[in-house]
Design a protein around this motif. Structure first.
Motif, PDB file in Angstrom:
ATOM      1  N   ASP A   1       0.829  -1.203   0.000  1.00  0.00           N
ATOM      2  CA  ASP A   1       0.000   0.000   0.000  1.00  0.00           C
ATOM      3  C   ASP A   1       0.866   1.256   0.000  1.00  0.00           C
ATOM      4  N   ASN A   2       0.445   2.224  -0.831  1.00  0.00           N
ATOM      5  CA  ASN A   2       1.091   3.535  -0.917  1.00  0.00           C
ATOM      6  C   ASN A   2       2.558   3.469  -1.362  1.00  0.00           C
ATOM      7  N   TYR A   3       2.923   2.427  -2.054  1.00  0.00           N
ATOM      8  CA  TYR A   3       4.283   2.292  -2.585  1.00  0.00           C
ATOM      9  C   TYR A   3       4.629   3.443  -3.513  1.00  0.00           C
ATOM     10  N   THR A   4       3.637   3.951  -4.240  1.00  0.00           N
ATOM     11  CA  THR A   4       3.870   5.049  -5.185  1.00  0.00           C
ATOM     12  C   THR A   4       3.443   6.410  -4.634  1.00  0.00           C
ATOM     13  N   LEU A   5       3.068   6.461  -3.363  1.00  0.00           N
ATOM     14  CA  LEU A   5       2.606   7.717  -2.775  1.00  0.00           C
ATOM     15  C   LEU A   5       3.808   8.540  -2.321  1.00  0.00           C
ATOM     16  N   LEU A   6       4.297   9.399  -3.203  1.00  0.00           N
ATOM     17  CA  LEU A   6       5.383  10.305  -2.877  1.00  0.00           C
ATOM     18  C   LEU A   6       4.823  11.707  -2.658  1.00  0.00           C
ATOM     19  N   ASP A   7       5.624  12.563  -2.115  1.00  0.00           N
ATOM     20  CA  ASP A   7       5.225  13.942  -1.920  1.00  0.00           C
ATOM     21  C   ASP A   7       4.903  14.583  -3.266  1.00  0.00           C
ATOM     22  N   LYS A   8       3.736  15.167  -3.382  1.00  0.00           N
ATOM     23  CA  LYS A   8       3.260  15.841  -4.594  1.00  0.00           C
ATOM     24  C   LYS A   8       3.022  14.880  -5.766  1.00  0.00           C
ATOM     25  N   ALA A   9       2.936  13.595  -5.510  1.00  0.00           N
ATOM     26  CA  ALA A   9       2.652  12.634  -6.585  1.00  0.00           C
ATOM     27  C   ALA A   9       1.201  12.774  -7.039  1.00  0.00           C
ATOM     28  N   THR A  10       0.972  12.875  -8.337  1.00  0.00           N
ATOM     29  CA  THR A  10      -0.388  12.960  -8.863  1.00  0.00           C
ATOM     30  C   THR A  10      -0.965  11.561  -9.027  1.00  0.00           C
ATOM     31  N   ASP A  11      -2.298  11.481  -8.968  1.00  0.00           N
ATOM     32  CA  ASP A  11      -2.952  10.188  -9.196  1.00  0.00           C
ATOM     33  C   ASP A  11      -2.630   9.663 -10.590  1.00  0.00           C
ATOM     34  N   THR A  12      -2.596  10.548 -11.576  1.00  0.00           N
ATOM     35  CA  THR A  12      -2.317  10.130 -12.950  1.00  0.00           C
ATOM     36  C   THR A  12      -0.941   9.489 -13.063  1.00  0.00           C
ATOM     37  N   ALA A  13       0.063  10.104 -12.429  1.00  0.00           N
ATOM     38  CA  ALA A  13       1.412   9.537 -12.465  1.00  0.00           C
ATOM     39  C   ALA A  13       1.456   8.178 -11.780  1.00  0.00           C
ATOM     40  N   ARG A  14       0.723   8.046 -10.690  1.00  0.00           N
ATOM     41  CA  ARG A  14       0.712   6.768  -9.967  1.00  0.00           C
ATOM     42  C   ARG A  14       0.031   5.690 -10.795  1.00  0.00           C
ATOM     43  N   PHE A  15      -1.139   6.009 -11.387  1.00  0.00           N
ATOM     44  CA  PHE A  15      -1.832   5.029 -12.229  1.00  0.00           C
ATOM     45  C   PHE A  15      -0.944   4.568 -13.379  1.00  0.00           C
ATOM     46  N   LYS A  16      -0.280   5.518 -14.035  1.00  0.00           N
ATOM     47  CA  LYS A  16       0.558   5.186 -15.186  1.00  0.00           C
ATOM     48  C   LYS A  16       1.709   4.269 -14.783  1.00  0.00           C
ATOM     49  N   ALA A  17       2.390   4.607 -13.689  1.00  0.00           N
ATOM     50  CA  ALA A  17       3.533   3.817 -13.241  1.00  0.00           C
ATOM     51  C   ALA A  17       3.118   2.410 -12.828  1.00  0.00           C
ATOM     52  N   ILE A  18       1.988   2.296 -12.151  1.00  0.00           N
ATOM     53  CA  ILE A  18       1.507   0.986 -11.706  1.00  0.00           C
ATOM     54  C   ILE A  18       1.087   0.144 -12.905  1.00  0.00           C
ATOM     55  N   GLY A  19       0.321   0.747 -13.824  1.00  0.00           N
ATOM     56  CA  GLY A  19      -0.165   0.015 -14.987  1.00  0.00           C
ATOM     57  C   GLY A  19       0.929  -0.436 -15.921  1.00  0.00           C
ATOM     58  N   ASN A  20       2.065   0.262 -15.917  1.00  0.00           N
ATOM     59  CA  ASN A  20       3.196  -0.105 -16.765  1.00  0.00           C
ATOM     60  C   ASN A  20       4.112  -1.134 -16.122  1.00  0.00           C
ATOM     61  N   SER A  21       3.837  -1.511 -14.891  1.00  0.00           N
ATOM     62  CA  SER A  21       4.740  -2.382 -14.156  1.00  0.00           C
ATOM     63  C   SER A  21       4.418  -3.855 -14.379  1.00  0.00           C
ATOM     64  N   TRP A  22       5.043  -4.704 -13.560  1.00  0.00           N
ATOM     65  CA  TRP A  22       4.851  -6.154 -13.647  1.00  0.00           C
ATOM     66  C   TRP A  22       4.009  -6.649 -12.479  1.00  0.00           C
ATOM     67  N   ALA A  23       3.302  -7.738 -12.695  1.00  0.00           N
ATOM     68  CA  ALA A  23       2.570  -8.406 -11.617  1.00  0.00           C
ATOM     69  C   ALA A  23       3.588  -9.140 -10.748  1.00  0.00           C
ATOM     70  N   ILE A  24       3.759  -8.685  -9.533  1.00  0.00           N
ATOM     71  CA  ILE A  24       4.857  -9.151  -8.683  1.00  0.00           C
ATOM     72  C   ILE A  24       4.816 -10.654  -8.409  1.00  0.00           C
ATOM     73  N   PRO A  25       3.669 -11.266  -8.079  1.00  0.00           N
ATOM     74  CA  PRO A  25       3.687 -12.709  -7.814  1.00  0.00           C
ATOM     75  C   PRO A  25       4.146 -13.544  -9.016  1.00  0.00           C
TER      76      PRO A  25
END
Length: 441
Positions: A302-326
């Motif tokens: 939880d909140n792995y991508t929650l940085l100071d001043k991080a936008t929701d759009t930036a977080r969605f993009k970074a998560i969606g471009n990543s890999w399924a960890i399991p």
């Protein structure tokens, strides 16, 4: 063991590898927000930026040549011949550069009397159907061939024994690795010639062969899992509504569609707007998934991508471009498990190659199960031997801000497009949209 990561993104690889004592020696990421995430979580690991600089850094021994190279480069049209002549097609530049990085790593490892590296490459399943034959060019170059391999149709699993490396690939779906998300991705394992990569990415079936012989039925059922094939949590059996204290949560399908990088901005214009798979109803009000829910959907804390001043759009993009960890962690465990296997015998000895030349042997597997000449059953399907099914209720974040709820105006727009384009919609979702947009009329 250690690894180097290219196109690192927000480093799903580290979260998958680190618990197995496989740690990063360097990253390579140029995007601003993912780079900030890397700096926040892995301040001691250097982010080298542009991967185009990596071959020279490796050959100069400015950075380590790691045991494992991993990455998911953009795989668009490019020319292997052009690459060899130094004329890199800009659309496939990073994929070809990935091969150069791998070659540089192995050159230095051999120089230092180490085993050449193991390579893990990930991409969307669609690369197998690319009209420019991007996959055939990529694995040819990675295996040490000077010309692309051209075939009519690439299968979702296969093996290539080339002059420089052996390669095996398999499409895996996160839906069967404990995440309630249908996310099919192509994973390629390339190894030195003395390693059989199919023993890493494929699995030998034992007593549960009969279950897996019915996998095709499972995949054809697009909207719900076949309850007769696999044991699953009671909470997934026809349950669409749960109550958490004062919150009524309704889901529209047992797993979501593939989470995409544009989810933060284009949530109302694709299939998810009609099948409901990327929506949740909370107290009879429809809302999008929150960034925390998307992190959970990929296996992130939880909140792995929650940085100071991080936008929701930036977080969605970074998560969606990543890999399924399991899924990635399962592959890492397979790499470690390979040490315990009989390495001298390949599972596909005796099978007829799809294509064979003086330089390579190519095997394609169009079915979920390979039956070897020794009577062994090998699983090459999108599901691992030990299927784990996630529960979508487990990703729900009850404290969703108001901005994620669908407005009456947006509800009306989605229903209007549904009608004008004659699109089918999930009945429960449509009913809630109708209630939600009454204020518009």
């Amino acid at each position: 063991m250690n690894f180097g990561s290219v196109c690192s993104g927000i480093e799903a690889a580290s979260l998958a590898f680190n618990p197995l004592n496989i740690e990063a020696t360097w990253f390579s990421e140029i995007e601003d927000f993912p780079s900030k995430v890397l700096k926040h979580h892995y301040s001691s690991i250097p982010n080298l930026g542009d991967m185009n600089d990596l071959p020279e850094l490796i050959l100069n021994e400015s950075i380590e040549a790691p045991d494992i190279l991993c990455g998911g480069t953009p795989c668009q049209a490019f020319s292997l011949a052009g690459w060899q002549q130094g004329l890199i097609d800009s659309r496939g530049q990073l994929t070809l550069k990935f091969i150069e990085v791998a070659d540089a790593i192995d050159k230095m490892r051999i120089k230092n009397k180490k085993q050449p590296s193991i390579i893990l490459w990930e991409n969307v399943e669609g690369v197998l159907r690319d009209k420019t034959n991007a996959f055939g060019i990529f694995i040819a170059g990675l295996s040490g061939l000077g010309e692309e391999i051209k075939i009519k149709r690439w299968s979702t699993s296969g093996v290539l024994f080339g002059p420089k490396r052996n390669i095996a690939w398999r499409v895996l779906d996160a839906k069967y690795f404990g995440l309630p998300q249908q996310r099919r991705r192509l994973f390629v394992i390339a190894t030195p010639k003395n390693i059989n990569p199919e023993k890493i990415i494929f699995e030998q079936l034992m007593e549960n062969y009969e279950t897996f012989s019915n996998l095709e039925k499972l995949y054809k059922n697009k909207n719900t899992l076949d309850k007769n094939l696999f044991t699953q949590p009671e909470s997934l059996k026809n349950e669409r509504v749960r109550h958490f204290n004062d919150h009524k949560i309704e889901i529209f399908r047992e797993y979501t569609d593939c989470l995409y990088s544009a989810y933060g901005t284009k949530w109302n214009g694709n299939a998810a707007a009609y099948n409901g798979s990327l929506y949740i109803s909370q107290n009879d009000k429809i809302r999008r998934l929150t960034p925390i829910e998307c992190e959970r959907l990929m296996g992130f804390p939880d909140n792995y991508t929650l940085l100071d001043k991080a936008t929701d759009t930036a977080r969605f993009k970074a998560i969606g471009n990543s890999w399924a960890i399991p899924v990635v962690q399962w592959i890492a465990k397979q790499i470690q498990h390979y040490k315990k296997l009989n390495k001298s015998v390949t599972w596909i000895d005796g099978l007829l190659p799809y294509e064979e030349t003086d330089l390579y042997k190519l095997y394609l597997f169009p079915k979920d199960i390979i039956k070897t000449t020794k009577g062994e059953n090998i699983n090459v399907s999108p599901a691992s031997n030990n299927i784990k099914l996630g529960n979508i209720f487990d990703i729900v974040h009850l404290s969703a801000p108001d901005k994620f709820y669908i407005s009456a105006k947006a509800s009306h727009g989605i229903l209007r497009r549904k009608t004008t384009r004659n699109i089918n919609m999930n009945p429960s979702l449509e009913e809630l949209f109708m209630k939600n947009c009454i204020a518009v009329f």
